[in-house]
Write a protein that holds these residues in place. Structure first.
Motif, PDB file in Angstrom:
ATOM      1  N   VAL A  44       0.830  -1.204   0.000  1.00 41.42           N
ATOM      2  CA  VAL A  44       0.000   0.000   0.000  1.00 41.42           C
ATOM      3  C   VAL A  44       0.867   1.258   0.000  1.00 41.42           C
ATOM      4  O   VAL A  44       0.397   2.349  -0.341  1.00 41.42           O
ATOM      5  N   GLN A  45       2.142   1.126   0.335  1.00 41.79           N
ATOM      6  CA  GLN A  45       3.007   2.286   0.495  1.00 41.79           C
ATOM      7  C   GLN A  45       3.061   3.193  -0.734  1.00 41.79           C
ATOM      8  O   GLN A  45       2.955   4.419  -0.592  1.00 41.79           O
ATOM      9  N   PRO A  46       3.253   2.665  -1.948  1.00 44.57           N
ATOM     10  CA  PRO A  46       3.303   3.583  -3.094  1.00 44.57           C
ATOM     11  C   PRO A  46       2.031   4.406  -3.262  1.00 44.57           C
ATOM     12  O   PRO A  46       2.090   5.570  -3.656  1.00 44.57           O
ATOM     13  N   ILE A  47       0.863   3.807  -2.978  1.00 44.33           N
ATOM     14  CA  ILE A  47      -0.376   4.554  -3.101  1.00 44.33           C
ATOM     15  C   ILE A  47      -0.448   5.635  -2.022  1.00 44.33           C
ATOM     16  O   ILE A  47      -0.840   6.776  -2.293  1.00 44.33           O
ATOM     17  N   LEU A  48      -0.055   5.304  -0.790  1.00 42.17           N
ATOM     18  CA  LEU A  48      -0.024   6.309   0.270  1.00 42.17           C
ATOM     19  C   LEU A  48       0.953   7.435  -0.080  1.00 42.17           C
ATOM     20  O   LEU A  48       0.647   8.618   0.115  1.00 42.17           O
TER      21      LEU A  48
END
Length: 290
Positions: free
Chosen positions: A108-112
């Motif tokens: 999920v990090q890239p989207i966050l």
């Protein structure tokens, strides 16, 4: 060969090496936790990393501390991105959360990062991120189905996600060579590990099963791979760099098959294709493009 072509090959070579090394870390982490407690592994790992950096200082040109006025930012980035992330990651595994589940959450990090850093982004760029995330879910599906959700472990895994996301954003503000900031960051990390050791018993068996993976984690991951990650963060879009973490579980799955003989299922192969397609789409779309 033109300079731009050489630069292109060097960039993709660095990214490929980073993904390979970072993906292999889970194999060595699982190995070493069979021979020592998280507190002992982290102390040994970052103690070795600090010694390696100290040994390299006499051969390094330039300062070995961050520039005055930036040391607080550098220390904060290290505290989040290295120290707290590592403690949360190892504690999550110690409480029964598998590397596959952690990889899914970290996916999920890239989207966050995209939502926090870039004010404008196109549908194609976001679509690539979501496609890669869907592929990541396919790769680790079996691991997710087999995992019992321990509330404490899940909290630590979410903590690792938060620390890596915010830490990468802080690290992006550091415009200095990795070897100029890593000694301070690992000194901070070692202090955190020493404090962590006060609340968790130290346990290790002293065998090669402990020291070989610790040496790999301390030298190859904490020095070489971390150095590559910082170079990539400095040299490109933060969203593009963090998108590389989508590739890590796929590499881990391939190594799991090659080293441990665990066969890949059809869904895992399909997931890897989705991950690769999503990463290519993100890297082809500049920020703000649609």
């Amino acid at each position: 060969m033109s300079f731009s072509y050489r630069k292109f090959l060097a960039s993709w070579g660095a990214m490929s090496l980073f993904v390979l090394l970072w993906g292999s870390a889970a194999i060595f982490t699982r190995w070493v936790l069979d021979h020592g407690s998280p507190s002992a592994v982290l102390l040994a790992r970052y103690g070795i990393a600090c010694l390696a950096l100290l040994a390299a200082l006499p051969w390094r040109r330039g300062p070995w501390l961050p520039q005055p006025g930036t040391r607080g930012t550098v220390a904060l980035a290290g505290l989040l991105m290295v120290a707290c992330y590592s403690v949360c990651y190892f504690q999550a595994m110690a409480h029964g959360i598998t590397p596959g589940l952690i990889a899914t959450l970290l996916g999920v990090q890239p989207i966050l990062t995209l939502l926090l850093v870039e004010r404008r982004f196109g549908a194609a760029r976001l679509g690539g991120l979501l496609l890669a995330l869907a592929g990541l879910g396919l790769v680790v599906r079996q691991s997710l189905l087999a995992t019992g959700f321990d509330a404490t472990g899940l909290a630590f895994a979410l903590g690792a996600l938060a620390c890596m996301t915010v830490g990468a954003i802080v690290q992006k503000q550091v415009r200095q060579a990795p070897l100029q900031v890593l000694p301070l960051q690992y000194a901070v990390t070692l202090a955190v590990c020493l404090a962590f050791a006060q609340v968790q018993p130290l346990r290790w068996d002293g065998s090669l099963g402990f020291w070989l993976p610790v040496l790999f984690l301390g030298l190859v991951i904490s020095v070489v791979a971390q150095w590559l990650l910082y170079r990539l963060i400095q040299g490109g879009s933060l969203v593009n760099v963090t998108t590389l973490f989508y590739l890590v579980p796929a590499v881990t799955a391939l190594l799991d098959y090659a080293v441990l003989g665990n066969a890949l299922g059809l869904l895992a192969v399909l997931g890897m294709v989705c991950i690769l397609a999503g990463v290519v789409l993100v890297h082809r779309q500049p920020a703000g493009a649609g």
